[in-house]
Scaffold this motif. Sequence first.
Motif, PDB file in Angstrom:
ATOM      1  N   GLY A  36       0.819  -1.208   0.000  1.00  0.00           N
ATOM      2  CA  GLY A  36       0.000   0.000   0.000  1.00  0.00           C
ATOM      3  C   GLY A  36       0.845   1.247   0.000  1.00  0.00           C
ATOM      4  O   GLY A  36       0.623   2.183  -0.775  1.00  0.00           O
ATOM      5  N   MET A  37       1.848   1.215   0.875  1.00  0.00           N
ATOM      6  CA  MET A  37       2.744   2.369   0.946  1.00  0.00           C
ATOM      7  C   MET A  37       3.502   2.532  -0.361  1.00  0.00           C
ATOM      8  O   MET A  37       3.675   3.627  -0.871  1.00  0.00           O
ATOM      9  CB  MET A  37       3.745   2.175   2.086  1.00  0.00           C
ATOM     10  CG  MET A  37       3.167   2.341   3.442  1.00  0.00           C
ATOM     11  SD  MET A  37       2.740   4.053   3.740  1.00  0.00           S
ATOM     12  CE  MET A  37       4.296   4.681   4.341  1.00  0.00           C
TER      13      MET A  37
ATOM     14  N   MET B  86       1.401   4.083  -2.748  1.00  0.00           N
ATOM     15  CA  MET B  86       1.194   5.500  -2.429  1.00  0.00           C
ATOM     16  C   MET B  86       2.383   6.339  -2.878  1.00  0.00           C
ATOM     17  O   MET B  86       2.223   7.356  -3.547  1.00  0.00           O
ATOM     18  CB  MET B  86       0.989   5.664  -0.932  1.00  0.00           C
ATOM     19  CG  MET B  86       0.720   7.084  -0.518  1.00  0.00           C
ATOM     20  SD  MET B  86       0.656   7.267   1.274  1.00  0.00           S
ATOM     21  CE  MET B  86       2.359   7.563   1.656  1.00  0.00           C
TER      22      MET B  86
ATOM     23  N   ILE C 152      -4.227   6.910  -1.721  1.00  0.00           N
ATOM     24  CA  ILE C 152      -3.696   7.180  -0.382  1.00  0.00           C
ATOM     25  C   ILE C 152      -4.629   6.634   0.679  1.00  0.00           C
ATOM     26  O   ILE C 152      -4.201   6.124   1.700  1.00  0.00           O
ATOM     27  CB  ILE C 152      -3.458   8.681  -0.219  1.00  0.00           C
ATOM     28  CG1 ILE C 152      -2.241   9.067  -1.042  1.00  0.00           C
ATOM     29  CG2 ILE C 152      -3.222   9.046   1.221  1.00  0.00           C
ATOM     30  CD1 ILE C 152      -2.212  10.472  -1.447  1.00  0.00           C
ATOM     31  N   ARG C 153      -5.900   6.688   0.376  1.00  0.00           N
ATOM     32  CA  ARG C 153      -6.836   6.199   1.396  1.00  0.00           C
ATOM     33  C   ARG C 153      -6.836   4.689   1.513  1.00  0.00           C
ATOM     34  O   ARG C 153      -7.244   4.146   2.536  1.00  0.00           O
ATOM     35  CB  ARG C 153      -8.247   6.678   1.059  1.00  0.00           C
ATOM     36  CG  ARG C 153      -8.317   8.174   1.253  1.00  0.00           C
ATOM     37  CD  ARG C 153      -9.699   8.666   1.152  1.00  0.00           C
ATOM     38  NE  ARG C 153      -9.669  10.128   1.118  1.00  0.00           N
ATOM     39  CZ  ARG C 153     -10.734  10.870   0.973  1.00  0.00           C
ATOM     40  NH1 ARG C 153     -11.913  10.302   0.856  1.00  0.00           N
ATOM     41  NH2 ARG C 153     -10.635  12.166   0.955  1.00  0.00           N
TER      42      ARG C 153
ATOM     43  N   VAL D 251      -4.230   2.763   1.454  1.00  0.00           N
ATOM     44  CA  VAL D 251      -2.910   2.246   1.812  1.00  0.00           C
ATOM     45  C   VAL D 251      -3.064   0.994   2.672  1.00  0.00           C
ATOM     46  O   VAL D 251      -2.437  -0.025   2.444  1.00  0.00           O
ATOM     47  CB  VAL D 251      -2.093   3.316   2.555  1.00  0.00           C
ATOM     48  CG1 VAL D 251      -0.917   2.698   3.252  1.00  0.00           C
ATOM     49  CG2 VAL D 251      -1.595   4.352   1.579  1.00  0.00           C
ATOM     50  N   ASP D 252      -3.908   1.060   3.655  1.00  0.00           N
ATOM     51  CA  ASP D 252      -4.283  -0.160   4.344  1.00  0.00           C
ATOM     52  C   ASP D 252      -5.754  -0.044   4.721  1.00  0.00           C
ATOM     53  O   ASP D 252      -6.387   0.977   4.484  1.00  0.00           O
ATOM     54  CB  ASP D 252      -3.404  -0.405   5.577  1.00  0.00           C
ATOM     55  CG  ASP D 252      -3.396   0.782   6.513  1.00  0.00           C
ATOM     56  OD1 ASP D 252      -4.429   1.476   6.581  1.00  0.00           O
ATOM     57  OD2 ASP D 252      -2.375   1.017   7.159  1.00  0.00           O
TER      58      ASP D 252
ATOM     59  N   GLY E 273      -7.724   2.808   6.394  1.00  0.00           N
ATOM     60  CA  GLY E 273      -8.118   4.018   5.715  1.00  0.00           C
ATOM     61  C   GLY E 273      -7.304   5.202   6.145  1.00  0.00           C
ATOM     62  O   GLY E 273      -6.388   5.091   6.940  1.00  0.00           O
TER      63      GLY E 273
END
Lengths: 695, 536
Positions: free
Chosen positions: B288-289, B292, B446-447, B449-450, B453
């Motif tokens: 996720g990161m 992002m 971005i929301r 990412v994991d 939220g």
Amino acid sequence: MDNEDLTASHWDDVVSPNEFGSTSNTTATNSLHQSIITPLSNQFNGINIDDPFASPLGFSNQQQRHNDEEEEENDEEEEEELQQSRHQEFSSPSPFYDSNQAEYEQRNELRKEQRKEHKHQLLSELTHGSEDSELMLEAPIIPDDLTNSESLFQDKGSPIKVSKDAKPIIPSSPTKTINFKQGQFKARPRKFSAKLNVQHLSSSSNNQLGPLGGNEGEKSNDRKSPSVSNADSLVKQADAPLYSISRKTDNREPASASTESATVIESGSTIKKKPTVEDEDNPQNNKLDISVGDPMKVGDITTAHIVYTIKTTNKNLESDNFPKNDTTEVTRRYRDFRWIYHQLQNNHPGKIIPPPPTKQTYIGRFNENFIENRRLSLEKMLNKISHIPVLSNDPDFVMFLTSDDFINESRERERLSGSAASTQNSEFLDGARPSGDNESSTGSLTPISTGSTTTGGFMSSLFSISNKINEPDEYFSDQKQYIDDLEYNLKQFYKAIELIGQQRIDLIGILEEVSITVDELASLEISKITSDLLIGFSEIQLKIRDNLDRINLQDQLTLGFTIEEYLRIIGSIKFVFDTRLKIYQQYYNFNQELSKKQNQLDKLQRKYSRAAPQVDKINSLSFEVDKLKQKTSSYEASFNQISETIKLELENFEFERIDDFRNSVEIFIESSIESQKEAIELYETFYERQKLASV
Amino acid sequence: MSFNPDEFENNNPFADPLAEQHQNQPAPVRDSTAPPIDYNNGVQPPTTEEENEGDNQESNLLNESGQLTEAEFRKLIPERFTNKYELKIKLIGVERNKPGNPILKMDAQVKGLPRFRQVKYKDIRRTFNEVVKFNKYLTISNLEVFVPVIPSANTSYPTNGEDETKQLVMVWQEWLDRITSNPILIRDEEFVYFIENDFGYSVINSNRKSSVASGLMRHTLKQFSVPYDPYVELADFRPMIKNAYLICQKLHKILDRHSKTEKQLSIHIFDMSNKLNVLSQFENTHPGMKNMWEKLGKITQIQSDLTLIESINDMGTLGDGVQALIDDFYEIKEALTNRHLIMRELLQAEAQTAAKHAQANKIKSRSSLDPIKVDEALRSLEYATKVEESLNLQVKRISGEMLYERKEVIDFTEKKLQKLVKSFTLHKVEHHRKILKHLETIRLDIRIVDERGGLSRLNRDNLGNLKHNLVQSQSAKGDSWSSRTFRSLEKEEQERENQNDLGESDSSKPFDDDNTNKSSVVDAKNAASLLGIATF
């Protein structure tokens, strides 16, 4: 037969609370410590075979003393098994390292499961072995060793009292290496002999309870919260190295706690951190609401500095760790924040302490922006500390928040703990890389370089334990590399953001000039329409300038601030690594010495095994070996302890990092969006108002 | 015109020294003496503003002392009172040539002008340098006209790019329209050569030298105090233009710095996008990161590109336009200086005449008359009077024409600034809209990412649908954050065309003074093309 029964009951006692079923002590630690200790403890077993106090199974003192040879065999067997298991464990984490693409939590889960599996596997294997060995343990008792031990504890004075009053001091700074030595010298032998006393005087069934009960009594002294007692017990572990068994039972508390948290993580499949679990467990934890405000300049020209008012609201009046009043207000200066930071670092080795902001050059100390920035950072630091239960309950921290006479009290505490926190060097805090003033901080964790710094026996040490050093280092060298990379990347990122900020500030100035110049042009009144248009245009430029100014500040406050904070935290992490290395170094040195002495002793014993004209020499030597062994194992324990803590902390660090960065990036994006909207709106309105559509 | 000196006390340094003496004379009613104005042409003499304040004693006195009457205007600048002559040049393309010297391809249409052999000329090809020379010649030989300066062939856009060609066609067409709309300039015989010559034109009348002082002489003459100027508008015009010139220069410098800073900023932003990409590669534990950082890096890179484009656009729209204004203002200032120099010559000639007159009188009053001397004195007096007369006429013609020109310049500057600001604003809006669009596209990345939220989730646990509040805020229906409806450039243009048509049909009605004036000077078709260029 009595012995057999005893052992059986003991096993039951030891094992039954443990969820893993029957287990041997070494494996319990091993499994918990992720196979780090395995080789080391193994080695001890190998080396200290004929030492009565080195027996890993403390309860079976007599038995073991009676059958050295069998024990040797037994140990060899165990060693084999352990090596096997180690290999398995070695191979087991590899998929985890490889599976980079896998989701983090998934991976985490997997790891936990794997670990659990291996635990079971290992346990079953090892318990099997130990059972076998126990069966073989029916052998004649050799009384010589017993006299040995007796003479040893006779040498010591009345140990119990001393150990009791020595206790409370020790947990406060167990890892500060210089002082640690002293503490150990005072405390450990006494305790050890005290327990021996108990062992010898009371029935053997009392034997196991003895150390435990003693621990409990001590715990109640400073039983502020289980987490604290955890820490205490952990420290005690470090101090009572010979009692493998009692240590194990002690050890179970944190162990089970961590496994509990592990299971929570697994079952919930959400990222729940250990502290949260502890929070639920302990109503006694401090719940503090801390705010830092009112920066005020005090003192005359030479001593001028800023003091900040720290207002603490106690949310949990139940807590024994905090004065019962609702709110307390104290004033502290920046230096004091650094003190508490270092003090906490020393009190909690392995913990990543939220760091204070960096020092500032003399010039610009009273800059308003700077002070506000620092205030914010300090507030964040205290809040972060207060959210970590262990740190929040730390007496020093509480003192920091409440004491009216901070200067003296901090000095007193510093003296007591011997932490020298006020003078502690912390270059990493201020952005500089740690200088190579000590060997361990030169950054290399490889066994060779650490080995080379030790005095003598380099080659032998390399060959004897390099294999074993490798194992714990792999994780940490990886981590160190990772942290270094992260720091580098973040630094680069920060630099880029700073450059952009600078450039934007230039741009802001230019926009203002544009506005002024356009205003001048408007004042020429070439025509009415022109003047109106130009005045409008100049206004727009000013507004755009404000917009840019705002977004610039916002970016610095979100992304810039977060990155800066993490750079500082990385400094903390590095300090923790260094601490660990130092401990490791100590341990390594003592280990070297120990093996040397042990060899001497062996030689002597072999030489004079029949005739005993040199009993004194042997005795003194064996005493030295004992002492060394204590030291070694205590360092080993604290080394393991700190390694474990660091691992947990790093895991937490990762989660928090993701959280913080995601949040700040989101704020960054959202504020950028808003700023763009504003710019569009400004220009569109201008376009409409000046009727440019009809031009 | 808002620049009304009458609002202030008359501290005019060029104030008429004789004004005091004339004060008790009755103010003549100008309208009675002036012949009826030919409104059919839509021509209004630029003295209308004087009429507006007809009661004003001072202006009448000024008028008495030196203002031109309508009849004099007709006599002095007959070009302004006829629309017999017409010349239209249309730029049909810019060909690439040596750098900085492209070739202009033009079509020309002639109406009523003498010495032209054809009515229509096609594919006239002149290099930019040739046009510049022609432009210089026009400036020298037409002292009464504020000859516009052709904008430079170098724009702020990348060389040989599409933007550059577009911009060049636009500004050059504008320039051609301006010189061909000037009735005096199109009567210049050089125009014939300029249009009729084959490839490889050079100024034919190149031997005509500037009739006013230049160089050191000019510099010295400029140090003297300015001669009395009976035309307040023109007297005030020069300082204004000079200030405008200086301020515009300053503005251009600042804009240039702005553009450079922005360019630098775009480099820094690009740098950051690189850093973000490295960071995303480094971040290999959390997908996720990683995602992002990757997305953020991509957006940042786009932003850097957009900033670079914007830095160019800013200069291309506003900067180049201001530069053109600077050039124009400079030439206007020089033309006004020339006028002053000629006026000074006139003063000298007057003094000369007076001296000759006095000499002749002295001779006349002598007892013994030397016939040779008398003859010489009379001849020199006659000559001096003639010189004075011609200079007087020249000054009057220049002043009269410049009154017209001044209005045109002000109008042009007004329109030009509007156009510049408009295109600048449109570019800015577009720039910010693009950035906004890109920023909004990565919100979701971005929301997610994991599963916890982002901040937008506000700690709500089971918020499966993260899509809320993620729609693009810009759409064909307008912006979601305001009530503004979608602003269509096509529609605006259509409206503008309609308005122009309207303005043309009602040109006889004085519903919009400026507009009617303009359409009189620039005919409808010209005006349409002139205005129509500013399409985006």
